[in-house]
Design a protein around this motif. Structure first.
Motif, PDB file in Angstrom:
ATOM      1  N   ARG A 109     -10.911   7.831   1.991  1.00 44.83           N
ATOM      2  CA  ARG A 109     -12.133   6.800   2.303  1.00 44.83           C
ATOM      3  C   ARG A 109     -11.744   5.342   2.542  1.00 44.83           C
ATOM      4  O   ARG A 109     -11.853   4.737   1.312  1.00 44.83           O
ATOM      5  CB  ARG A 109     -13.639   6.207   1.201  1.00 44.83           C
ATOM      6  N   PRO A 110     -10.552   4.773   3.545  1.00 45.31           N
ATOM      7  CA  PRO A 110      -9.837   4.247   3.639  1.00 45.31           C
ATOM      8  C   PRO A 110     -10.740   2.615   3.725  1.00 45.31           C
ATOM      9  O   PRO A 110     -10.649   1.480   2.808  1.00 45.31           O
ATOM     10  CB  PRO A 110      -9.089   3.882   4.614  1.00 45.31           C
ATOM     11  N   SER A 111     -12.349   2.918   3.965  1.00 49.58           N
ATOM     12  CA  SER A 111     -12.923   1.577   3.908  1.00 49.58           C
ATOM     13  C   SER A 111     -12.941   1.452   2.798  1.00 49.58           C
ATOM     14  O   SER A 111     -13.617  -0.071   2.404  1.00 49.58           O
ATOM     15  CB  SER A 111     -14.266   1.835   4.745  1.00 49.58           C
ATOM     16  N   THR A 112     -13.133   1.940   1.289  1.00 49.60           N
ATOM     17  CA  THR A 112     -13.050   1.038  -0.042  1.00 49.60           C
ATOM     18  C   THR A 112     -12.273  -0.190   0.048  1.00 49.60           C
ATOM     19  O   THR A 112     -12.905  -0.979  -0.612  1.00 49.60           O
ATOM     20  CB  THR A 112     -12.259   2.245  -1.300  1.00 49.60           C
ATOM     21  N   LEU A 113     -10.946  -0.338   1.117  1.00 49.20           N
ATOM     22  CA  LEU A 113     -10.192  -1.366   1.091  1.00 49.20           C
ATOM     23  C   LEU A 113     -11.137  -2.422   1.754  1.00 49.20           C
ATOM     24  O   LEU A 113     -10.725  -3.521   1.333  1.00 49.20           O
ATOM     25  CB  LEU A 113      -9.105  -1.349   1.555  1.00 49.20           C
ATOM     26  N   ASN A 114     -12.109  -2.778   2.253  1.00 48.89           N
ATOM     27  CA  ASN A 114     -12.678  -2.806   2.715  1.00 48.89           C
ATOM     28  C   ASN A 114     -14.186  -4.045   1.944  1.00 48.89           C
ATOM     29  O   ASN A 114     -14.073  -5.638   1.877  1.00 48.89           O
ATOM     30  CB  ASN A 114     -14.204  -2.070   3.782  1.00 48.89           C
ATOM     31  N   VAL A 140      -4.981   5.499  -4.988  1.00 44.65           N
ATOM     32  CA  VAL A 140      -5.043   5.697  -3.627  1.00 44.65           C
ATOM     33  C   VAL A 140      -5.769   6.822  -3.287  1.00 44.65           C
ATOM     34  O   VAL A 140      -5.532   7.198  -1.689  1.00 44.65           O
ATOM     35  CB  VAL A 140      -3.583   5.819  -3.312  1.00 44.65           C
ATOM     36  N   ASP A 141      -5.687   8.319  -3.560  1.00 44.38           N
ATOM     37  CA  ASP A 141      -6.027   9.557  -3.604  1.00 44.38           C
ATOM     38  C   ASP A 141      -7.493   9.191  -2.680  1.00 44.38           C
ATOM     39  O   ASP A 141      -8.025   9.605  -1.996  1.00 44.38           O
ATOM     40  CB  ASP A 141      -6.288  10.476  -4.635  1.00 44.38           C
ATOM     41  N   LEU A 180       1.015  -1.026  -0.047  1.00 40.40           N
ATOM     42  CA  LEU A 180       0.208   0.076  -0.269  1.00 40.40           C
ATOM     43  C   LEU A 180       1.041   1.703  -0.315  1.00 40.40           C
ATOM     44  O   LEU A 180       0.402   2.147  -0.674  1.00 40.40           O
ATOM     45  CB  LEU A 180      -1.086   0.452   1.303  1.00 40.40           C
ATOM     46  N   ILE A 181       1.886   1.148   0.488  1.00 42.92           N
ATOM     47  CA  ILE A 181       2.452   2.509   0.828  1.00 42.92           C
ATOM     48  C   ILE A 181       3.718   2.450  -0.759  1.00 42.92           C
ATOM     49  O   ILE A 181       3.885   4.063  -1.444  1.00 42.92           O
ATOM     50  CB  ILE A 181       3.905   2.266   2.049  1.00 42.92           C
ATOM     51  N   ASP A 182       4.177   2.042  -1.466  1.00 41.33           N
ATOM     52  CA  ASP A 182       4.023   1.494  -2.640  1.00 41.33           C
ATOM     53  C   ASP A 182       3.543   1.961  -3.824  1.00 41.33           C
ATOM     54  O   ASP A 182       4.599   2.463  -4.492  1.00 41.33           O
ATOM     55  CB  ASP A 182       5.298   0.148  -2.584  1.00 41.33           C
ATOM     56  N   SER A 183       2.237   1.610  -3.147  1.00 40.60           N
ATOM     57  CA  SER A 183       1.275   2.103  -4.022  1.00 40.60           C
ATOM     58  C   SER A 183       1.108   3.740  -3.986  1.00 40.60           C
ATOM     59  O   SER A 183       0.243   3.701  -5.230  1.00 40.60           O
ATOM     60  CB  SER A 183       0.512   1.295  -4.157  1.00 40.60           C
ATOM     61  N   ILE A 191      -4.724  -7.313  -2.838  1.00 44.80           N
ATOM     62  CA  ILE A 191      -5.233  -5.894  -3.186  1.00 44.80           C
ATOM     63  C   ILE A 191      -4.365  -5.182  -4.430  1.00 44.80           C
ATOM     64  O   ILE A 191      -4.836  -4.238  -4.472  1.00 44.80           O
ATOM     65  CB  ILE A 191      -3.203  -6.380  -1.837  1.00 44.80           C
ATOM     66  N   GLU A 192      -3.336  -5.849  -5.017  1.00 43.00           N
ATOM     67  CA  GLU A 192      -2.795  -5.439  -6.277  1.00 43.00           C
ATOM     68  C   GLU A 192      -4.214  -5.133  -6.837  1.00 43.00           C
ATOM     69  O   GLU A 192      -3.811  -3.845  -7.858  1.00 43.00           O
ATOM     70  CB  GLU A 192      -1.405  -6.198  -6.733  1.00 43.00           C
ATOM     71  N   ARG A 193      -4.945  -6.549  -7.018  1.00 45.93           N
ATOM     72  CA  ARG A 193      -6.164  -6.144  -8.209  1.00 45.93           C
ATOM     73  C   ARG A 193      -7.295  -4.804  -8.031  1.00 45.93           C
ATOM     74  O   ARG A 193      -7.557  -4.319  -8.882  1.00 45.93           O
ATOM     75  CB  ARG A 193      -6.356  -7.357  -8.226  1.00 45.93           C
ATOM     76  N   VAL A 194      -7.767  -4.458  -6.498  1.00 49.75           N
ATOM     77  CA  VAL A 194      -8.564  -3.787  -5.739  1.00 49.75           C
ATOM     78  C   VAL A 194      -7.487  -2.022  -6.546  1.00 49.75           C
ATOM     79  O   VAL A 194      -8.590  -1.294  -7.002  1.00 49.75           O
ATOM     80  CB  VAL A 194      -8.354  -3.418  -4.202  1.00 49.75           C
ATOM     81  N   ILE A 195      -5.847  -2.259  -6.084  1.00 48.19           N
ATOM     82  CA  ILE A 195      -5.081  -0.889  -6.423  1.00 48.19           C
ATOM     83  C   ILE A 195      -5.097  -0.442  -8.176  1.00 48.19           C
ATOM     84  O   ILE A 195      -5.329   0.271  -8.134  1.00 48.19           O
ATOM     85  CB  ILE A 195      -3.928  -0.708  -6.319  1.00 48.19           C
TER      86      ILE A 195
END
Length: 500
Positions: free
Chosen positions: A234-239, A228-229, A184-187, A215-219
């Protein structure tokens, strides 16, 4: 006192709150009465280790229902557990279900507990973690994770999140947690924002139970829509699950936009909460606007662009009665309704009882007729201010000698008159009547005066013109000329003055 040697829990566990009592052999009663000190403390009485190594300790609760027999290592473990709030009975149960604990160096267990404490976890939290996941004390797989949380993130991840992370997941599920966070940081999220993201997602759902590839597919999927913006907003997007949730919801918006991914990205970044809504809800709202408001997809998407929260409004409680109100006011064409929504989109979300009703009553009192286009335009303008501000705004007008009829006349000529901030309004009228020495009635001829910035336009131009022959020019003429033409006139006047 002679105690029978019994296996652990040969009797039903006791529920008393007594602490461990250590019985010493009679030949050792000259030694300290409390030879055992918690492994978490730094001091011990002299020779206590020697004494403990020479004897087998029998421990029991002060009640006499049972007296389990523990060896030296068991006693040290039980006492260590008691230091973090685990009761005598719970400690015995842990030892009976995890015999491998007795073969682990006590210093190693103590270090792990201290490591958990260094993350800000209290006694009860560590207790909860150990009870739920005992192997958190024994597994070396979580050491990199604990070091990362403590050193790299400097303890910025909330204690409740850390507690839930460690108590709800097996160590093997945490073995690559650090690598996933690094992804996530590298993204592009950045170390300075990663703690914010971690504190607002379900760590188990978004990270632990997903592979690196998922995780890579979601990003990758979110990249055209803000990437990433969007995640940071809205971090919950990752849920959300990519295939069953994210893709269907964004697909609805993309189809509505005619495939304009950039515009869909603007919608998502403006109102990322839109991803909370099921694809079915989005489709139902769109179909409602097509059928009841007779809007086409292009119009609907433009409304969504300016007011994406429209999907949070109930179709029956908010959208239908408000659209019907506009129809009753004579906005019977889709073009009229579309223009109204673009001008006053929040009208769809305002409370009728606590907001719109008060404004409608006021507008009718000052002269607007019910169910007219003029009333609709007036309510559109008033949606930008609160009821309290509207009351104060009216008081300012009345205090300077204007009547309800005057306010009505000005607002019909220039609807934004009804959306002035009361404090700004008073400053402008005061400057007009005192500094410019103009009659308040000039507002009736040119209410747009109230829409210009006081310092950047009104004061600036008046100060330049007040000493010239044009100082008493009309307010309208002074303000409506463009900046370019105003500057040209100043230059022309300056040249003329030099020639004279």
């Amino acid at each position: 006192m002679a105690l029978a040697t019994l296996p652990l829990f040969s009797n039903p566990p006791c529920h008393c709150s007594s602490s461990i009592t250590t019985f010493l052999p009679s030949h050792s009663r000259h030694l300290p009465t409390q030879p055992f000190i918690s492994p978490l403390t730094k001091s011990q009485p002299p020779n206590s280790n020697y004494f403990l190594s020479q004897s087998r300790l029998s421990t029991h609760c002060r009640c006499t229902s049972h007296t389990p027999n523990l060896d030296f290592q068991d006693v040290r473990l039980v006492t260590l557990f008691q230091e973090i709030g685990i009761s005598f009975e719970e400690a015995n149960l842990l030892l009976s279900n995890a015999s491998e604990l007795t073969s682990i160096q006590l210093d190693s267990l103590r270090d792990r507990i201290l490591s958990l404490k260094s993350l800000g976890l209290g006694r009860m939290s560590i207790n909860h973690i150990v009870i739920k996941q005992l192997n958190m004390l024994t597994s070396n797989e979580i050491d990199p994770l604990l070091n990362f949380l403590r050193n790299e993130l400097q303890g910025q991840v909330e204690k409740a999140k850390v507690k839930r992370l460690l108590s709800a997941n097996e160590p093997k599920e945490l073995s690559d947690f650090l690598q996933k966070v690094q992804l996530l940081i590298d993204s592009g999220i950045g170390v300075d924002k990663i703690a914010h993201v971690l504190n607002r997602v379900s760590l188990s759902k978004a990270i632990c139970h997903r592979s690196m590839e998922e995780i890579e597919r979601v990003i990758s999927f979110l990249k055209p829509f803000g990437g990433v913006d969007l995640i940071v907003k809205r971090p919950s997007t990752l849920n959300y699950d990519l295939d069953s949730q994210l893709k269907p919801r964004i697909r609805v918006l993309t189809e509505l936009s005619g495939g304009d991914e950039d515009s869909v990205g603007k919608v998502l970044n403006k109102y990322p909460k839109i991803l909370n809504f099921r694809a079915e809800r989005l489709e139902e709202h769109i179909e409602f606007l097509r059928s009841f408001a007779e809007l086409d997809d292009q119009q609907i998407f433009k409304i969504v662009l300016v007011y994406p929260a429209i999907f949070s409004n109930s179709r029956e409680r908010k959208l239908r009665p408000r659209i019907q109100f506009l129809k009753d006011c004579g906005l019977d064409s889709s073009a009229d309704i579309f223009k109204f929504f673009i001008k006053a989109p929040v009208f769809l979300g305002l409370s009728f009882r606590h907001n719109l009703a008060y404004k409608l009553v006021f507008l009718v009192k000052i002269g607007y007729e019910y169910r007219t286009k003029e009333l609709a335009m007036a309510i559109a303008a008033s949606t930008r201010i609160s009821c309290a501000n509207m009351q104060k705004m009216v008081s300012v007008y009345l205090n300077y000698g204007l009547s309800s009829e005057d306010i009505f006349a000005m607002s019909k000529k220039h609807p934004p008159t009804l959306q002035c901030n009361h404090a700004s309004l008073e400053k402008k009228i005061k400057y007009l009547t005192e500094e410019m020495d103009r009659d308040i009635q000039e507002l009736l001829d040119f209410p747009a005066f109230l829409g210009y910035k006081l310092d950047d336009r009104i004061k600036y131009r008046y100060e330049i013109k007040k000493d010239s022959c044009e100082g008493q020019m009309s307010v309208k003429k002074l303000l409506t000329v463009s900046n370019k033409n105003f500057a040209a006139r100043l230059k022309k006047a300056s040249v003329k003055s030099k020639l004279e």
